[in-house]
Design a protein around this motif. Sequence first.
Motif, mmCIF file in Angstrom:
data_model
loop_
_atom_site.group_PDB
_atom_site.id
_atom_site.type_symbol
_atom_site.label_atom_id
_atom_site.label_comp_id
_atom_site.label_asym_id
_atom_site.label_seq_id
_atom_site.Cartn_x
_atom_site.Cartn_y
_atom_site.Cartn_z
ATOM 1 N N ASP A 130 0.809 -1.222 0.000
ATOM 2 C CA ASP A 130 0.000 0.000 0.000
ATOM 3 C C ASP A 130 0.845 1.277 0.000
ATOM 4 O OD1 ASP A 130 0.770 -0.208 2.634
ATOM 5 O OD2 ASP A 130 -1.266 -0.157 3.461
ATOM 6 N N SER B 91 -6.806 -6.822 -0.867
ATOM 7 C CA SER B 91 -7.795 -5.861 -0.403
ATOM 8 C C SER B 91 -7.812 -4.631 -1.305
ATOM 9 C CB SER B 91 -7.469 -5.473 1.040
ATOM 10 O OG SER B 91 -8.416 -4.587 1.542
ATOM 11 N N ASP C 25 -7.250 -4.106 10.587
ATOM 12 C CA ASP C 25 -7.803 -2.775 10.289
ATOM 13 C C ASP C 25 -7.167 -2.205 9.022
ATOM 14 O OD1 ASP C 25 -9.428 -2.849 12.446
ATOM 15 O OD2 ASP C 25 -8.195 -1.524 13.711
ATOM 16 N N ARG C 26 -5.841 -2.351 8.949
ATOM 17 C CA ARG C 26 -5.126 -1.808 7.781
ATOM 18 C C ARG C 26 -5.608 -2.499 6.496
ATOM 19 N NH1 ARG C 26 1.444 -1.466 7.295
ATOM 20 N NH2 ARG C 26 1.611 -0.674 5.174
ATOM 21 N N SER D 279 -9.064 -1.400 5.645
ATOM 22 C CA SER D 279 -9.099 -0.004 5.198
ATOM 23 C C SER D 279 -8.622 0.135 3.749
ATOM 24 C CB SER D 279 -8.252 0.892 6.115
ATOM 25 O OG SER D 279 -6.896 0.649 5.863
ATOM 26 N N CYS D 280 -7.981 -0.912 3.224
ATOM 27 C CA CYS D 280 -7.546 -0.868 1.819
ATOM 28 C C CYS D 280 -8.706 -1.148 0.870
ATOM 29 C CB CYS D 280 -6.429 -1.870 1.571
ATOM 30 S SG CYS D 280 -4.890 -1.410 2.366
#
Length: 301
Positions: free
Chosen positions: A8, A163, A185-186, A189-190
């Motif tokens: 990311d 993701s 969470d990361r 969130s993607c």
Amino acid sequence: MRHFLEVDDLSVDELRRVMELSVETNLPKALDGQGVALVFEKPSGRTRNSMEMATVQLGGHPMYIKPEELGIDTRETAEDVARTMAGYHSVLAARVFDHDRLERMAATNAMPIINLLSDVAHPMQALADLLTVEQEIGLEKVGKVAYVGDANNVWRSLAIGCSMLGIETSVASPAGHHPDPVDLDRIASCGGSVQVTDSPHEAVKEADVVYTDVWTSMGQESEKAQRLDAFNGFTVDSSLMAGAGANSIFMHCLPAHRGEEVTDDVIEGPQSRVFPQAHNRMHSARGLLSWITGEAEKHVQ
Ligand code: CP
Ligand code: NVA
């Protein structure tokens, strides 16, 4: 100046662009006459060979550097290493024990830094994995990528990459080795959903890809006995594959510990794509190197 420490670090559009460049047959010689420093604090077969050959294919000169020669944070600081190497090479790519070393080299902005595997992430592997999923199944068609085993560096980068492309993932791991909520969470969130379970059978249900990696990563050798015990029951075997989607494929970053995380019949079986996946490491390395130099965008499109 861009770095590639985790998938990311790219935007979704950039990730798609790197994937396009990975299969582009007529790339400009983005590294013509330039050096790529390759530092390995741990062993490597696929990563070293694929990075060296991708560099050569782009007209550059790969330089393998033993860890004791550069001595990141032992002979001199990570920051001083990056600022020195920037005078000789266009890119510094490193496989490190401590992800923080990569962060600190990148923070100097002296030269582009690429993560060739750290304790936290293996984004170059994820690029090849996504390319393999695209070629074997199609990014539009793939429903779920199931990961069974240790929620480690390979899982984290794979899950983030999936993701970002809107691919649903699942992860099955035993108590004591569950994914960190911060990572979950990361990943969420993607853009994609992630199913967390301690049941391998639940994780692989209707999956198009079943993925696993070693239970004991490089640097964790002293935990091997405890890990063999903890991951007992998480082996990808033919009965687990039978519970996955009808046309599912098996993937593994390699090297594999046959008889631990995967059985011989699965890795040698008709669903296995581990060697096309390994070979894609070179193609995706070429795509990423082309993108990170910025040269591809000047000539192609
Ligand atoms: N998959 C992978 O990174 O392999 P190597 O450790 O052999 O480079
Ligand atoms: N998780 C493994 C991957 C090896 C390519 C390790 O870090 O050793």
